[in-house]
Scaffold this motif. Structure first.
Motif, PDB file in Angstrom:
ATOM      1  N   LEU A 109     -25.752  18.937  13.569  1.00  0.00           N
ATOM      2  CA  LEU A 109     -25.146  17.775  14.490  1.00  0.00           C
ATOM      3  C   LEU A 109     -23.891  17.773  14.827  1.00  0.00           C
ATOM      4  O   LEU A 109     -23.455  17.580  15.988  1.00  0.00           O
ATOM      5  CB  LEU A 109     -25.741  16.350  13.701  1.00  0.00           C
ATOM      6  N   LEU A 110     -22.816  18.000  13.950  1.00  0.00           N
ATOM      7  CA  LEU A 110     -21.469  18.030  14.242  1.00  0.00           C
ATOM      8  C   LEU A 110     -21.232  19.363  15.176  1.00  0.00           C
ATOM      9  O   LEU A 110     -20.332  19.300  16.075  1.00  0.00           O
ATOM     10  CB  LEU A 110     -20.673  18.290  12.962  1.00  0.00           C
ATOM     11  N   SER A 111     -22.059  20.299  14.969  1.00  0.00           N
ATOM     12  CA  SER A 111     -21.877  21.636  15.553  1.00  0.00           C
ATOM     13  C   SER A 111     -22.133  21.533  16.945  1.00  0.00           C
ATOM     14  O   SER A 111     -21.510  22.211  17.975  1.00  0.00           O
ATOM     15  CB  SER A 111     -22.390  22.796  14.988  1.00  0.00           C
ATOM     16  N   CYS A 112     -23.456  20.475  17.316  1.00  0.00           N
ATOM     17  CA  CYS A 112     -23.947  20.573  18.559  1.00  0.00           C
ATOM     18  C   CYS A 112     -23.212  19.421  19.332  1.00  0.00           C
ATOM     19  O   CYS A 112     -23.155  19.593  20.500  1.00  0.00           O
ATOM     20  CB  CYS A 112     -25.412  20.146  18.400  1.00  0.00           C
ATOM     21  N   PHE A 113     -22.849  18.496  18.501  1.00  0.00           N
ATOM     22  CA  PHE A 113     -22.275  17.070  19.286  1.00  0.00           C
ATOM     23  C   PHE A 113     -20.812  17.043  19.262  1.00  0.00           C
ATOM     24  O   PHE A 113     -20.287  16.353  20.129  1.00  0.00           O
ATOM     25  CB  PHE A 113     -23.072  15.912  19.178  1.00  0.00           C
ATOM     26  N   GLY A 114     -20.147  17.566  18.175  1.00  0.00           N
ATOM     27  CA  GLY A 114     -19.005  16.926  17.707  1.00  0.00           C
ATOM     28  C   GLY A 114     -17.586  17.563  18.160  1.00  0.00           C
ATOM     29  O   GLY A 114     -16.616  17.340  17.456  1.00  0.00           O
ATOM     30  N   HIS A 115     -17.605  18.226  19.127  1.00  0.00           N
ATOM     31  CA  HIS A 115     -16.459  19.120  19.583  1.00  0.00           C
ATOM     32  C   HIS A 115     -15.475  18.116  20.524  1.00  0.00           C
ATOM     33  O   HIS A 115     -15.993  17.758  21.586  1.00  0.00           O
ATOM     34  CB  HIS A 115     -16.829  20.391  20.490  1.00  0.00           C
ATOM     35  N   GLU A 116     -14.255  18.106  20.256  1.00  0.00           N
ATOM     36  CA  GLU A 116     -13.419  17.453  21.011  1.00  0.00           C
ATOM     37  C   GLU A 116     -13.969  15.841  21.553  1.00  0.00           C
ATOM     38  O   GLU A 116     -13.624  15.550  22.692  1.00  0.00           O
ATOM     39  CB  GLU A 116     -12.892  18.098  22.155  1.00  0.00           C
ATOM     40  N   ARG A 117     -14.363  15.230  20.456  1.00  0.00           N
ATOM     41  CA  ARG A 117     -14.756  13.718  20.852  1.00  0.00           C
ATOM     42  C   ARG A 117     -13.729  12.804  21.116  1.00  0.00           C
ATOM     43  O   ARG A 117     -12.841  12.900  20.533  1.00  0.00           O
ATOM     44  CB  ARG A 117     -15.902  13.359  19.992  1.00  0.00           C
ATOM     45  N   ALA A 118     -14.056  11.892  21.945  1.00  0.00           N
ATOM     46  CA  ALA A 118     -13.054  10.981  22.336  1.00  0.00           C
ATOM     47  C   ALA A 118     -13.105   9.812  21.267  1.00  0.00           C
ATOM     48  O   ALA A 118     -12.261   8.877  21.570  1.00  0.00           O
ATOM     49  CB  ALA A 118     -13.362  10.521  23.959  1.00  0.00           C
ATOM     50  N   ASP A 119     -14.026   9.851  20.588  1.00  0.00           N
ATOM     51  CA  ASP A 119     -14.172   8.409  19.397  1.00  0.00           C
ATOM     52  C   ASP A 119     -14.343   9.257  18.168  1.00  0.00           C
ATOM     53  O   ASP A 119     -15.042  10.370  18.038  1.00  0.00           O
ATOM     54  CB  ASP A 119     -15.303   7.785  19.999  1.00  0.00           C
ATOM     55  N   ASP A 120     -14.211   8.473  17.168  1.00  0.00           N
ATOM     56  CA  ASP A 120     -14.441   9.104  15.709  1.00  0.00           C
ATOM     57  C   ASP A 120     -16.191   9.185  15.639  1.00  0.00           C
ATOM     58  O   ASP A 120     -16.805   8.585  16.299  1.00  0.00           O
ATOM     59  CB  ASP A 120     -14.140   7.874  14.779  1.00  0.00           C
ATOM     60  N   ILE A 121     -16.419   9.753  14.609  1.00  0.00           N
ATOM     61  CA  ILE A 121     -17.888  10.065  14.171  1.00  0.00           C
ATOM     62  C   ILE A 121     -18.001   9.775  12.810  1.00  0.00           C
ATOM     63  O   ILE A 121     -17.303  10.083  11.761  1.00  0.00           O
ATOM     64  CB  ILE A 121     -18.248  11.538  14.404  1.00  0.00           C
ATOM     65  N   ALA A 122     -19.189   9.203  12.475  1.00  0.00           N
ATOM     66  CA  ALA A 122     -19.466   8.707  11.180  1.00  0.00           C
ATOM     67  C   ALA A 122     -21.015   9.074  11.031  1.00  0.00           C
ATOM     68  O   ALA A 122     -21.797   8.821  11.978  1.00  0.00           O
ATOM     69  CB  ALA A 122     -19.252   7.303  10.866  1.00  0.00           C
ATOM     70  N   LEU A 123     -21.588   9.842  10.018  1.00  0.00           N
ATOM     71  CA  LEU A 123     -22.965  10.287   9.969  1.00  0.00           C
ATOM     72  C   LEU A 123     -23.214   9.888   8.501  1.00  0.00           C
ATOM     73  O   LEU A 123     -22.422   9.899   7.439  1.00  0.00           O
ATOM     74  CB  LEU A 123     -23.148  11.642  10.109  1.00  0.00           C
ATOM     75  N   LEU A 124     -24.379   9.254   8.413  1.00  0.00           N
ATOM     76  CA  LEU A 124     -25.091   8.986   6.929  1.00  0.00           C
ATOM     77  C   LEU A 124     -26.728   9.521   7.101  1.00  0.00           C
ATOM     78  O   LEU A 124     -27.089   9.200   7.730  1.00  0.00           O
ATOM     79  CB  LEU A 124     -24.929   7.892   6.420  1.00  0.00           C
ATOM     80  N   ALA A 125     -26.743  10.585   6.254  1.00  0.00           N
ATOM     81  CA  ALA A 125     -28.169  10.846   5.917  1.00  0.00           C
ATOM     82  C   ALA A 125     -28.727  10.759   4.714  1.00  0.00           C
ATOM     83  O   ALA A 125     -28.006  10.803   3.546  1.00  0.00           O
ATOM     84  CB  ALA A 125     -28.391  12.257   6.273  1.00  0.00           C
ATOM     85  N   LEU A 126     -29.834  10.213   4.417  1.00  0.00           N
ATOM     86  CA  LEU A 126     -30.656   9.824   3.229  1.00  0.00           C
ATOM     87  C   LEU A 126     -32.081  10.220   3.087  1.00  0.00           C
ATOM     88  O   LEU A 126     -32.846  10.477   3.958  1.00  0.00           O
ATOM     89  CB  LEU A 126     -30.655   8.243   3.116  1.00  0.00           C
ATOM     90  N   ARG A 127     -32.534  10.682   1.848  1.00  0.00           N
ATOM     91  CA  ARG A 127     -33.634  11.102   1.624  1.00  0.00           C
ATOM     92  C   ARG A 127     -34.291  10.712   0.264  1.00  0.00           C
ATOM     93  O   ARG A 127     -33.118  10.559  -0.812  1.00  0.00           O
ATOM     94  CB  ARG A 127     -34.268  12.634   1.681  1.00  0.00           C
ATOM     95  N   LEU A 128     -35.318  10.476   0.010  1.00  0.00           N
ATOM     96  CA  LEU A 128     -35.891  10.010  -1.478  1.00  0.00           C
ATOM     97  C   LEU A 128     -35.941  11.288  -2.215  1.00  0.00           C
ATOM     98  O   LEU A 128     -36.473  12.472  -1.747  1.00  0.00           O
ATOM     99  CB  LEU A 128     -37.100   9.181  -1.329  1.00  0.00           C
ATOM    100  N   THR A 129     -35.583  11.042  -3.498  1.00  0.00           N
ATOM    101  CA  THR A 129     -35.619  12.319  -4.404  1.00  0.00           C
ATOM    102  C   THR A 129     -36.990  12.331  -5.217  1.00  0.00           C
ATOM    103  O   THR A 129     -37.260  13.337  -5.859  1.00  0.00           O
ATOM    104  CB  THR A 129     -34.583  12.149  -5.396  1.00  0.00           C
ATOM    105  N   GLU A 130     -37.839  11.309  -5.308  1.00  0.00           N
ATOM    106  CA  GLU A 130     -39.039  11.479  -5.726  1.00  0.00           C
ATOM    107  C   GLU A 130     -40.017  10.541  -4.945  1.00  0.00           C
ATOM    108  O   GLU A 130     -39.766   9.666  -3.879  1.00  0.00           O
ATOM    109  CB  GLU A 130     -39.071  10.324  -7.117  1.00  0.00           C
ATOM    110  N   GLU A 131     -41.386  10.988  -5.034  1.00  0.00           N
ATOM    111  CA  GLU A 131     -42.373  10.625  -4.262  1.00  0.00           C
ATOM    112  C   GLU A 131     -42.430   8.988  -4.479  1.00  0.00           C
ATOM    113  O   GLU A 131     -42.911   8.831  -5.610  1.00  0.00           O
ATOM    114  CB  GLU A 131     -43.700  11.226  -4.385  1.00  0.00           C
ATOM    115  N   PRO A 132     -42.363   8.300  -3.460  1.00  0.00           N
ATOM    116  CA  PRO A 132     -42.516   6.739  -3.663  1.00  0.00           C
ATOM    117  C   PRO A 132     -43.991   6.363  -4.061  1.00  0.00           C
ATOM    118  O   PRO A 132     -45.005   7.055  -3.660  1.00  0.00           O
ATOM    119  CB  PRO A 132     -42.206   6.145  -2.455  1.00  0.00           C
ATOM    120  N   GLY A 133     -44.276   5.319  -4.811  1.00  0.00           N
ATOM    121  CA  GLY A 133     -45.483   4.936  -5.140  1.00  0.00           C
ATOM    122  C   GLY A 133     -45.796   3.856  -4.586  1.00  0.00           C
ATOM    123  O   GLY A 133     -45.298   3.357  -3.284  1.00  0.00           O
ATOM    124  N   SER A 134     -46.786   3.272  -4.582  1.00  0.00           N
ATOM    125  CA  SER A 134     -47.450   2.064  -3.796  1.00  0.00           C
ATOM    126  C   SER A 134     -46.659   0.660  -4.117  1.00  0.00           C
ATOM    127  O   SER A 134     -46.046   0.581  -5.248  1.00  0.00           O
ATOM    128  CB  SER A 134     -49.026   1.864  -4.016  1.00  0.00           C
TER     129      SER A 134
END
Length: 549
Positions: A522-547
């Motif tokens: 994402l930073l490679s695709c969108f993040g060059h010479e931007r006029a504003d700051d950029i904050a990213l947060l990505a999350l995934r579960l490490t275990e298969e959730p139950g019911s």
């Protein structure tokens, strides 16, 4: 020719075009002018005169004045005058009409309306002819000098506007060098020191930026400038002989003498220096016209450097503040893998108030991103307060809606002029249940296998006191990723935000499943010479959730 007392000074060496179809008259006028020191170019017709002008125009040797008979065989002297004045390169040649026939005021008026500068009747006394030519040449040269001075002042005005529009010290150095080159007509180089001592070197287009002298040479120039300004104010100027001036600044590999112009915006700031080769301004430096204009330019550059350097200091403080409260590594979040990125705005733009957060609560993992509206040290300070307040509220509360409402009230009470956007998501790792509260922010993306969708959560931004809706609920699986971004990543002036959001969705759908690779893509695709700051947060579960229970 001997001059008697009280006679006018001998005329400067000028060239006079004499256009007359009468050989005797043409000869007589030419003889008078030659005795006065002029060079004479005879022409027997308008056509011959135009050919002569064209030839001399190509050679860069146009006559200084044209004496034109009104009654020419191929066209009138009036029409020839118009033809001369219609061509930009010959329009500045003064035209003097003459005639051996009696003419009335109407004929003289026709000549003036055609662009002529004067008129006399032949036969005329030699002194009159010489005086008319001197006056015409003097007036033309005065106009040429005035136009040239106005042109140089225009160049100075453009150069000053360019340095005042500079957004960082490097742009200032480049603008100062470019302006100095236009004023002097030769290559130029400028030196501006940054707030951390970093030296910015700007070169004009007349000098390629490749193969410049090394850093030690530039530092020597700055030391020379500081010695020149020691105990002095205003603009200081000096000539640096070629053995003492680093070779290569003006022309690659060549050693040349330099005219140095130096000024300081204040006693506490490093000097701004502009240098041009001495052949461009002459040994007089500040004593000649180009030198005076260069002095005014470097003074304007020094004044423009003041707020830029102050801003750079403020920007560095704000960046330090943000980096200190936005650690690159987050604490372990049970059952989840979280990756973050923060990229400040381009160097020439103001600091923003973007942030991210990831907090472990008794009810799950709370993640969020936000952006304080505005670009300044104040925005960065409010960002820190929001992040601290969020962590404090999470001690006994984890409901995203409640947290958003508390942050809203905090802003209204302590920062009534500030507004912010924030998106919070509470994830239960064991079940995948996710509750999202969005306050005016870009909604999170849920990324699956070859697909991505926005969750659709929305609500008013913080600081306006409006009611916030119930959180949006959804369930994520181990194969899905939750992505939260600030608008600095994709917002572009002139492009609808909806279009940019769709572009982001398409890119994330095809990105790697690895969180770090996703953020880097994402930073490679969108993040060059931007006029504003950029904050990213990505999350995934490490275990298969139950019911759900």
């Amino acid at each position: 020719m001997n001059q008697t007392e009280g006679s006018p000074e001998p005329a400067e060496d000028t060239t006079v075009l004499v256009v007359d179809d009468a050989p005797a008259s043409r000869y007589a006028i030419g003889a008078v002018l030659r005795r006065a020191g002029h060079q004479v170019v005879p022409a027997a017709s308008a056509g011959e005169a135009l050919i002569e002008l064209d030839t001399r125009q190509r050679a860069g040797a146009l006559p200084d004045v044209a004496l034109v008979d009104i009654g020419l065989p191929d066209m009138s002297g009036y029409d020839l005058c118009r033809r001369i004045k219609e061509v930009p390169l010959t329009a500045g040649i003064p035209v003097v009409h003459f005639s051996a026939k009696p003419v009335g005021p109407g004929d003289r008026t026709r000549g003036l309306d055609a662009g002529a500068d004067a008129y006399f009747t032949v036969p005329a006394e030699p002194e009159e002819i010489q005086a008319v030519v001197r006056a015409a040449v003097r007036g033309a040269r005065f106009r040429t000098t005035a136009e040239a001075k106005a042109g140089r002042l225009s160049l100075l005005a453009e150069a000053v506007l360019a340095v005042q529009a500079a957004r960082c010290p490097q742009e200032l150095a480049t603008a100062a060098a470019a302006g100095a080159a236009r004023i002097s007509g030769g290559p130029a180089v400028a030196f501006v020191s940054g707030p951390d001592g970093e030296l910015m070197v700007g070169t004009s287009r007349r000098r390629a930026s490749t193969a410049l002298p090394d850093t030690s040479a530039a530092e020597e120039v700055v030391r020379l400038s500081e010695r020149l300004m020691a105990g002095r104010s205003g603009v200081q100027s000096t000539v640096v002989p070629s053995p003492m001036w680093p070779p290569g600044y003006f022309r690659a590999g060549q050693s040349e003498s330099a005219r140095l112009m130096v000024a300081c915006g204040s006693d506490t700031r490093p000097p701004v220096c502009v240098a041009v080769p001495t052949y461009a301004v002459g040994a007089g430096g500040a004593g000649d016209e180009s030198g005076r204009l260069l002095g005014r330019l470097v003074h304007a550059a020094a004044l423009a450097a003041e707020p830029l350097l102050m801003y750079e200091v403020e920007r560095n403080i704000a960046l330090t503040l943000q980096h200190s409260f936005l650690p690159k590594r987050l604490p372990e979040m049970p059952g989840t893998d979280v990756m973050v990125r923060y990229v400040p705005a381009s160097r020439h733009t103001e600091i923003g108030g973007d942030f991210y957060a990831a907090i472990a609560t008794p009810d799950g993992v709370l993640v969020g991103v936000g952006d304080v509206v505005g670009h300044s040290l104040d925005a960065a300070t409010v960002m820190v307060e929001i992040r601290h307040a969020l962590r404090a509220y999470c001690v006994d509360e984890s409901d995203p809606r409640v947290l958003v409402e508390r942050l809203d009230r905090m802003l209204q009470r302590y920062h009534p002029q500030a507004t912010a956007t924030v998106c919070l998501a509470l994830i239960e790792p064991a079940t995948g249940r996710t509750r999202i509260a969005n306050a005016g922010h870009i909604p999170p993306l849920i990324i699956g296998d070859g697909d991505a969708r926005y969750c659709g959560a929305s609500g008013p931004l913080l600081g306006v006191g409006l009611d916030h809706p119930e959180p949006t609920e959804l369930k994520i699986t181990k194969d899905e990723r939750l992505l939260m971004v600030t608008d600095g990543l994709i917002e572009t002036r002139g492009i609808d935000l909806g279009v940019s959001m769709e572009h982001l969705r398409q890119v994330t759908a095809e990105a790697s499943a690895d969180l770090g690779a996703l953020c880097d893509t994402l930073l490679s695709c969108f993040g060059h010479e931007r006029a504003d700051d950029i904050a990213l947060l990505a999350l995934r579960l490490t275990e298969e959730p139950g019911s759900p229970a």
